[in-house]
Design a protein around this motif. Structure first.
Motif, PDB file in Angstrom:
ATOM      1  N   UNK A  41      -0.236  17.049   4.565  1.00 32.90           N
ATOM      2  CA  UNK A  41      -0.337  16.896   2.846  1.00 32.90           C
ATOM      3  C   UNK A  41      -1.240  18.028   2.329  1.00 32.90           C
ATOM      4  N   UNK A  42      -2.339  18.373   2.967  1.00 32.43           N
ATOM      5  CA  UNK A  42      -3.255  19.247   2.617  1.00 32.43           C
ATOM      6  C   UNK A  42      -2.633  20.653   2.315  1.00 32.43           C
ATOM      7  N   UNK A  43      -2.471  20.708   3.509  1.00 37.99           N
ATOM      8  CA  UNK A  43      -1.705  22.441   3.649  1.00 37.99           C
ATOM      9  C   UNK A  43      -0.632  22.303   2.570  1.00 37.99           C
ATOM     10  N   UNK A  44       0.155  21.527   1.969  1.00 36.90           N
ATOM     11  CA  UNK A  44       1.364  21.467   1.608  1.00 36.90           C
ATOM     12  C   UNK A  44       1.110  21.724  -0.145  1.00 36.90           C
ATOM     13  N   UNK A  45      -0.430  20.985  -0.479  1.00 37.15           N
ATOM     14  CA  UNK A  45      -1.255  20.658  -1.715  1.00 37.15           C
ATOM     15  C   UNK A  45      -2.206  22.348  -2.060  1.00 37.15           C
ATOM     16  N   UNK A  46      -1.809  23.317  -1.069  1.00 36.50           N
ATOM     17  CA  UNK A  46      -2.651  24.541  -1.206  1.00 36.50           C
ATOM     18  C   UNK A  46      -1.316  24.809  -1.126  1.00 36.50           C
ATOM     19  N   UNK A  47      -0.296  25.121  -0.245  1.00 42.39           N
ATOM     20  CA  UNK A  47       0.816  26.310  -0.863  1.00 42.39           C
ATOM     21  C   UNK A  47       1.662  25.864  -2.277  1.00 42.39           C
ATOM     22  N   UNK A  48       1.581  24.868  -2.360  1.00 42.97           N
ATOM     23  CA  UNK A  48       1.720  25.025  -3.776  1.00 42.97           C
ATOM     24  C   UNK A  48       1.449  25.641  -4.739  1.00 42.97           C
ATOM     25  N   UNK A  49       0.052  25.763  -4.966  1.00 42.09           N
ATOM     26  CA  UNK A  49      -0.976  26.512  -5.909  1.00 42.09           C
ATOM     27  C   UNK A  49      -0.980  28.394  -5.440  1.00 42.09           C
ATOM     28  N   UNK A  50      -0.772  28.766  -4.747  1.00 40.44           N
ATOM     29  CA  UNK A  50      -0.528  29.553  -3.918  1.00 40.44           C
ATOM     30  C   UNK A  50       0.580  31.037  -3.778  1.00 40.44           C
ATOM     31  N   UNK A  51       1.733  30.222  -4.929  1.00 38.90           N
ATOM     32  CA  UNK A  51       2.605  31.284  -5.078  1.00 38.90           C
ATOM     33  C   UNK A  51       2.507  32.363  -6.198  1.00 38.90           C
ATOM     34  N   UNK A  52       2.007  33.825  -6.286  1.00 36.94           N
ATOM     35  CA  UNK A  52       2.478  34.102  -6.865  1.00 36.94           C
ATOM     36  C   UNK A  52       2.591  34.711  -8.644  1.00 36.94           C
ATOM     37  N   UNK A  53       4.452  33.570  -8.203  1.00 35.77           N
ATOM     38  CA  UNK A  53       4.747  33.562  -9.483  1.00 35.77           C
ATOM     39  C   UNK A  53       4.458  31.839  -9.876  1.00 35.77           C
ATOM     40  N   UNK A  54       3.757  31.120  -9.681  1.00 32.51           N
ATOM     41  CA  UNK A  54       3.677  30.150 -10.341  1.00 32.51           C
ATOM     42  C   UNK A  54       4.255  28.948 -10.000  1.00 32.51           C
ATOM     43  N   UNK A  55       5.350  29.912  -9.008  1.00 34.86           N
ATOM     44  CA  UNK A  55       6.415  27.965  -9.206  1.00 34.86           C
ATOM     45  C   UNK A  55       6.499  27.839  -7.651  1.00 34.86           C
ATOM     46  N   UNK A  56       6.254  26.186  -7.752  1.00 40.61           N
ATOM     47  CA  UNK A  56       5.718  25.644  -6.072  1.00 40.61           C
ATOM     48  C   UNK A  56       7.488  25.931  -4.814  1.00 40.61           C
ATOM     49  N   UNK A  57       7.233  26.081  -4.419  1.00 43.23           N
ATOM     50  CA  UNK A  57       8.208  26.302  -3.269  1.00 43.23           C
ATOM     51  C   UNK A  57       9.301  24.413  -3.034  1.00 43.23           C
ATOM     52  N   UNK A  58      10.076  24.656  -2.661  1.00 40.62           N
ATOM     53  CA  UNK A  58      11.567  23.495  -2.023  1.00 40.62           C
ATOM     54  C   UNK A  58      10.719  23.215  -0.455  1.00 40.62           C
ATOM     55  N   UNK A  59      10.477  21.548  -0.289  1.00 44.48           N
ATOM     56  CA  UNK A  59       9.465  21.470   0.774  1.00 44.48           C
ATOM     57  C   UNK A  59      10.870  19.974   0.872  1.00 44.48           C
TER      58      UNK A  59
END
Length: 298
Positions: free
Chosen positions: A228-246
């Motif tokens: 869950x911690x990793x998913x939180x970090x990945x949700x804010x790391x995209x250059x376009x600011x759009x969170x990934x689908x999981x």
């Protein structure tokens, strides 16, 4: 019966990449029993094949072959034991099969997108998606050295070509290094060593997934929190600011673990929904297994 023999144990794919000795012996023994229960004449081919198998030594490794709806095959080298070398990641689990079936039925989710798989194991789900769903890029990831080695070998086994001088890097390079792979459809495939608990900012920036998937990674509360911690970090790391689908697939073996995972998601405000079951069963698996796929809205 002879036709059946040549479509299974003596099929060219199975001859080249044989199932375990135990499995072939049991299968052939049952086939002989069924044939002997009829009034048909004995078949030399059955007994000759069984004699050949009985002379073989058991191995710690075997192959499993799967057929995609397109007619393409997936061949995986697996360990015979469920737990081997201190990990359960050297075999294919039912949740990986179910996730691959769902992905093939919903290929638009992956088409022309960058996909990150967490806990890829020996690669079944990713190889199926790479062959059937036309992603732009696919990132396999795991952490155990033996799993990464077997994963890399299975990718090569299925027609994906590693770039020169990278085959052994997965064994010796430091955390975060990747192995570049290209397939004939020009999908970019990478194998990444990824430790959920100590992932670096650079690793997160390099990943940039549109879609994140995982199969059978929710089985321990400590691992759950790291995921869950990793998913939180990945949700804010995209250059376009759009969170990934999981999408997370798992076999519900212990209801408490399942409820703990959902409770932790609720605690930090990650919404989730159960994905409806797919219609087509493509791969042979345990029909009694209770597999659920959750979409996480991070």
């Amino acid at each position: 019966v002879v036709d059946l023999l040549f479509q299974t144990i003596l099929h060219p794919l199975c001859v080249r990449y044989p199932a375990s000795v135990k499995y072939r012996r049991c299968f052939l023994t049952e086939l002989i029993k069924k044939h002997e229960s009829t009034t048909a004449e004995p078949l030399d081919e059955l007994y000759d094949t069984l004699a050949d198998i009985l002379n073989k030594e058991e191995s710690t490794h075997c192959y499993k072959n799967y057929l995609l709806p397109t007619g393409e095959s997936i061949t995986l080298s697996e360990d015979v034991a469920i737990v081997s070398q201190g990990t359960t990641g050297l075999v294919t689990w039912d949740a990986a099969l179910h996730l691959a079936e769902w992905a093939i039925e919903n290929s638009a989710v992956f088409s022309n997108r960058t996909v990150l798989e967490l806990g890829s194991g020996i690669g079944f789900t990713g190889i199926a998606i790479a062959k059937a769903c036309n992603p732009k890029a696919y990132i396999f990831s795991d952490y155990h050295p033996s799993v990464l080695k077997q994963l890399t070998e299975n990718i090569c086994l299925n027609g994906f070509v590693l770039e020169p001088a990278t085959t052994n890097h997965i064994e010796i390079q430091s955390q975060g290094q990747k192995v570049e792979v290209m397939n004939c459809q020009k999908t970019k495939l990478t194998v990444a060593e990824l430790d959920w608990g100590s992932v670096t900012e650079k690793q997160l920036v390099d990943l940039q997934p549109d879609v994140i998937i995982a199969a059978d990674v929710v089985y321990d509360p400590e691992i759950t929190l790291a995921l869950i911690g990793l998913l939180q970090k990945l949700s804010t790391s995209r250059a376009d600011g759009k969170p990934p689908e999981v999408y997370i697939a798992f076999t519900v073996r212990n209801p408490n673990t399942y409820h703990h995972f959902k409770a932790e998601l609720d605690k930090i405000g990650i919404r989730w929904q159960i994905i409806p079951a797919h219609k087509n069963n493509i791969f042979i698996c345990d029909l009694q297994s209770n597999v659920t796929i959750l979409q996480l809205l991070i």
